[in-house]
Design a protein around this motif. Structure first.
Motif, PDB file in Angstrom:
ATOM      1  N   PRO A   1       0.793  -1.239   0.000  1.00  0.00           N
ATOM      2  CA  PRO A   1       0.000   0.000   0.000  1.00  0.00           C
ATOM      3  C   PRO A   1       0.821   1.282   0.000  1.00  0.00           C
ATOM      4  N   ASN A   2       2.123   1.191   0.278  1.00  0.00           N
ATOM      5  CA  ASN A   2       2.970   2.391   0.256  1.00  0.00           C
ATOM      6  C   ASN A   2       3.589   2.655  -1.110  1.00  0.00           C
ATOM      7  N   GLY A   3       3.276   1.805  -2.067  1.00  0.00           N
ATOM      8  CA  GLY A   3       3.769   2.046  -3.418  1.00  0.00           C
ATOM      9  C   GLY A   3       4.496   0.870  -4.023  1.00  0.00           C
ATOM     10  N   GLY A   4       4.648   0.893  -5.340  1.00  0.00           N
ATOM     11  CA  GLY A   4       5.313  -0.168  -6.075  1.00  0.00           C
ATOM     12  C   GLY A   4       4.674  -0.339  -7.432  1.00  0.00           C
ATOM     13  N   ILE A   5       4.916  -1.474  -8.023  1.00  0.00           N
ATOM     14  CA  ILE A   5       4.354  -1.800  -9.337  1.00  0.00           C
ATOM     15  C   ILE A   5       3.436  -3.002  -9.177  1.00  0.00           C
ATOM     16  N   VAL A   6       2.300  -2.956  -9.828  1.00  0.00           N
ATOM     17  CA  VAL A   6       1.464  -4.143  -9.920  1.00  0.00           C
ATOM     18  C   VAL A   6       1.468  -4.600 -11.365  1.00  0.00           C
ATOM     19  N   LEU A   7       1.636  -5.903 -11.551  1.00  0.00           N
ATOM     20  CA  LEU A   7       1.654  -6.502 -12.878  1.00  0.00           C
ATOM     21  C   LEU A   7       0.608  -7.608 -12.902  1.00  0.00           C
ATOM     22  N   ILE A   8      -0.411  -7.415 -13.719  1.00  0.00           N
ATOM     23  CA  ILE A   8      -1.510  -8.367 -13.799  1.00  0.00           C
ATOM     24  C   ILE A   8      -1.381  -9.202 -15.069  1.00  0.00           C
ATOM     25  N   ALA A   9      -1.453 -10.510 -14.914  1.00  0.00           N
ATOM     26  CA  ALA A   9      -1.458 -11.413 -16.058  1.00  0.00           C
ATOM     27  C   ALA A   9      -2.425 -12.552 -15.765  1.00  0.00           C
ATOM     28  N   GLY A  10      -3.680 -12.298 -16.048  1.00  0.00           N
ATOM     29  CA  GLY A  10      -4.713 -13.317 -15.922  1.00  0.00           C
ATOM     30  C   GLY A  10      -5.267 -13.578 -17.305  1.00  0.00           C
ATOM     31  N   THR A  11      -6.574 -13.452 -17.477  1.00  0.00           N
ATOM     32  CA  THR A  11      -7.170 -13.545 -18.810  1.00  0.00           C
ATOM     33  C   THR A  11      -6.542 -12.499 -19.720  1.00  0.00           C
ATOM     34  N   GLY A  12      -6.430 -11.259 -19.203  1.00  0.00           N
ATOM     35  CA  GLY A  12      -5.735 -10.175 -19.896  1.00  0.00           C
ATOM     36  C   GLY A  12      -4.534  -9.741 -19.092  1.00  0.00           C
TER      37      GLY A  12
ATOM     38  N   PHE B   1       5.957 -19.639 -23.320  1.00  0.00           N
ATOM     39  CA  PHE B   1       5.994 -19.080 -21.962  1.00  0.00           C
ATOM     40  C   PHE B   1       7.223 -18.201 -21.767  1.00  0.00           C
ATOM     41  N   ALA B   2       8.333 -18.560 -22.375  1.00  0.00           N
ATOM     42  CA  ALA B   2       9.531 -17.713 -22.297  1.00  0.00           C
ATOM     43  C   ALA B   2       9.263 -16.357 -22.948  1.00  0.00           C
ATOM     44  N   GLU B   3       8.566 -16.363 -24.071  1.00  0.00           N
ATOM     45  CA  GLU B   3       8.218 -15.109 -24.736  1.00  0.00           C
ATOM     46  C   GLU B   3       7.245 -14.294 -23.886  1.00  0.00           C
ATOM     47  N   ALA B   4       6.341 -14.996 -23.207  1.00  0.00           N
ATOM     48  CA  ALA B   4       5.419 -14.301 -22.305  1.00  0.00           C
ATOM     49  C   ALA B   4       6.187 -13.609 -21.183  1.00  0.00           C
ATOM     50  N   GLY B   5       7.214 -14.283 -20.667  1.00  0.00           N
ATOM     51  CA  GLY B   5       8.050 -13.675 -19.634  1.00  0.00           C
ATOM     52  C   GLY B   5       8.693 -12.386 -20.119  1.00  0.00           C
ATOM     53  N   GLU B   6       9.125 -12.367 -21.366  1.00  0.00           N
ATOM     54  CA  GLU B   6       9.767 -11.178 -21.924  1.00  0.00           C
ATOM     55  C   GLU B   6       8.794 -10.008 -22.035  1.00  0.00           C
ATOM     56  N   VAL B   7       7.615 -10.263 -22.596  1.00  0.00           N
ATOM     57  CA  VAL B   7       6.685  -9.142 -22.813  1.00  0.00           C
ATOM     58  C   VAL B   7       6.053  -8.666 -21.503  1.00  0.00           C
TER      59      VAL B   7
ATOM     60  N   GLY C   1      -3.450  -5.289 -27.123  1.00  0.00           N
ATOM     61  CA  GLY C   1      -2.637  -5.407 -25.910  1.00  0.00           C
ATOM     62  C   GLY C   1      -2.696  -6.801 -25.318  1.00  0.00           C
ATOM     63  N   ASP C   2      -2.839  -6.854 -23.991  1.00  0.00           N
ATOM     64  CA  ASP C   2      -2.899  -8.112 -23.231  1.00  0.00           C
ATOM     65  C   ASP C   2      -1.628  -8.953 -23.356  1.00  0.00           C
ATOM     66  N   TYR C   3      -0.499  -8.304 -23.593  1.00  0.00           N
ATOM     67  CA  TYR C   3       0.766  -9.017 -23.763  1.00  0.00           C
ATOM     68  C   TYR C   3       1.102  -9.873 -22.540  1.00  0.00           C
ATOM     69  N   GLY C   4       1.448 -11.132 -22.794  1.00  0.00           N
ATOM     70  CA  GLY C   4       1.859 -12.028 -21.721  1.00  0.00           C
ATOM     71  C   GLY C   4       0.725 -12.634 -20.929  1.00  0.00           C
ATOM     72  N   SER C   5      -0.507 -12.308 -21.268  1.00  0.00           N
ATOM     73  CA  SER C   5      -1.662 -12.838 -20.552  1.00  0.00           C
ATOM     74  C   SER C   5      -1.972 -14.263 -20.982  1.00  0.00           C
ATOM     75  N   ALA C   6      -2.937 -14.883 -20.310  1.00  0.00           N
ATOM     76  CA  ALA C   6      -3.363 -16.227 -20.697  1.00  0.00           C
ATOM     77  C   ALA C   6      -3.945 -16.207 -22.108  1.00  0.00           C
ATOM     78  N   TYR C   7      -4.684 -15.158 -22.433  1.00  0.00           N
ATOM     79  CA  TYR C   7      -5.212 -15.020 -23.798  1.00  0.00           C
ATOM     80  C   TYR C   7      -4.059 -14.929 -24.801  1.00  0.00           C
ATOM     81  N   TRP C   8      -3.067 -14.090 -24.484  1.00  0.00           N
ATOM     82  CA  TRP C   8      -1.929 -13.877 -25.388  1.00  0.00           C
ATOM     83  C   TRP C   8      -1.148 -15.173 -25.588  1.00  0.00           C
ATOM     84  N   ILE C   9      -0.906 -15.914 -24.515  1.00  0.00           N
ATOM     85  CA  ILE C   9      -0.178 -17.176 -24.604  1.00  0.00           C
ATOM     86  C   ILE C   9      -0.929 -18.172 -25.485  1.00  0.00           C
ATOM     87  N   SER C  10      -2.245 -18.259 -25.296  1.00  0.00           N
ATOM     88  CA  SER C  10      -3.066 -19.174 -26.091  1.00  0.00           C
ATOM     89  C   SER C  10      -3.033 -18.788 -27.565  1.00  0.00           C
ATOM     90  N   GLN C  11      -3.227 -17.512 -27.830  1.00  0.00           N
ATOM     91  CA  GLN C  11      -3.229 -17.038 -29.206  1.00  0.00           C
ATOM     92  C   GLN C  11      -1.856 -17.215 -29.861  1.00  0.00           C
TER      93      GLN C  11
END
Length: 333
Positions: free
Chosen positions: A116-127, A235-241, A150-160
């Motif tokens: 809660p004091n700050g940082g980065i949030v990175l979401i990779a679910g469906t999008g 998955f390695a490419e997903a890690g990069e993006v 968009g949606d780079y690295g997401s579950a959708y992106w990996i599937s596609q």
């Protein structure tokens, strides 16, 4: 007793948390309908939220009362002016729902749950999406543009991405030396088809982003259990993006220590992502702590709304995540 609630809303489902004024969790709901306003419209959006709160009270065996604060941290809620309009709309539509309502991005709810004091949030679910929340309160976002651009690295992106590799290899458009047999088998079984032309219906006529994204679960098992080279490559490419989101945001903070809150089912496959992810981060001089949320960001949504209204809920944030790794100067520490 004053009660507070938070809702975490994604494209696939929503989660609800009901808390008292001490920060104690009274009840939570895990698998509620989507609250993405761009997918369901404003009226249905408001109806679903009111219905979820009623359900939380019913299951907690509490009489329905007006919430002190309601925090709504939802996918698709990226513009502050629109969020304020949504807050006013739902309070006018359901005046007994809450005294104070705060609408914000799902990314903000996640950062408030894990740091809660700050940082980065990175979401990779469906999008996918990301947000930098600085200690001075300023925010910078990167991503969150949906599956079309968009949606780079997401579950959708990996599937596609896997489907593209398979089709392009089959047509010799982009030949690969990697075996595609297992990949095709998983695609055929997931969609219930027998050849590549069968993909036209689920990809276009009956397109369902969430269902397409679920193919990612099969690909993760393929990588873990059979060490399938093509799945490992995707998955390695997903890690990069995904790392590219963090690289972009690190350039926009003066903080030396930056927690990165990782949210979403894709991070359950962290071991498939880590090597390419950290390589992409490079030799940043900042200390980066990667944390995977184990509790719903609806906690952070409730905390954030309460904070905006002048309340300080007593929440032990360290119980909301597990440490994935710590990275500094190109080294794990």
């Amino acid at each position: 007793m004053k009660l507070f609630a938070g809702i975490e809303g994604g494209a696939s489902f929503s989660k609800v948390m009901l808390l008292d004024e001490t920060g104690r969790i009274i009840h939570e709901l895990d698998q509620e309908p989507s609250t993405n306003i761009w997918l369901i419209g404003k009226k249905e959006w408001a109806r679903r939220i009111d219905s979820m709160i009623s359900k939380a009270f019913d299951q907690a065996k509490l009489p329905r009362q007006t919430l002190e604060c309601l925090g709504l941290c939802l996918s698709g809620c990226e513009v502050e002016e629109q969020n304020e309009e949504l807050s006013q709309f739902i309070r006018s539509k359901y005046p007994e729902l809450c005294l104070y309502c705060k609408v914000a991005s799902d990314t903000l709810g996640s950062i408030m749950t894990g740091s809660p004091n700050g940082g980065i949030v990175l979401i990779a679910g469906t999008g996918s999406n990301s947000l930098l929340f600085n200690s001075d309160g300023s925010c910078v976002r990167c991503g969150g543009w949906g599956h079309l651009i968009g949606d780079y690295g997401s579950a959708y992106w990996i599937s596609q991405r896997m489907i593209r590799y398979l089709i392009e290899a089959e047509e010799n458009y982009n030949p690969t030396s990697l075996d595609t047999t297992e990949g095709w088998r998983e695609v055929y079984e997931h969609f219930g088809i027998t050849n590549s032309m069968g993909l036209l219906k689920p990809l276009y006529e009956e397109f369902d982003k969430t269902y397409l994204a679920k193919l990612c679960q099969r690909l993760a098992r393929l990588a873990f259990e059979k060490n399938d080279p093509l799945s490992l490559k995707v998955f390695a490419e997903a890690g990069e993006v995904l790392a590219d989101h963090v690289v972009s945001l690190l350039k926009q903070t003066d903080e030396d220590n930056v927690p990165v809150i990782c949210v979403g089912s894709v991070f359950k496959s962290w071991s498939l992502l880590q090597e390419s992810f950290l390589k992409r981060i490079g030799t940043s001089t900042k200390r980066i702590d990667f944390r995977f949320l184990t509790r719903s960001s609806s906690i952070g949504a409730a905390f954030y709304a309460a904070k905006c209204a002048g309340y300080d809920l007593n929440i032990n944030f360290s119980k909301n995540y597990i440490e994935l790794c710590c990275y500094h100067n190109g080294q794990l520490i």
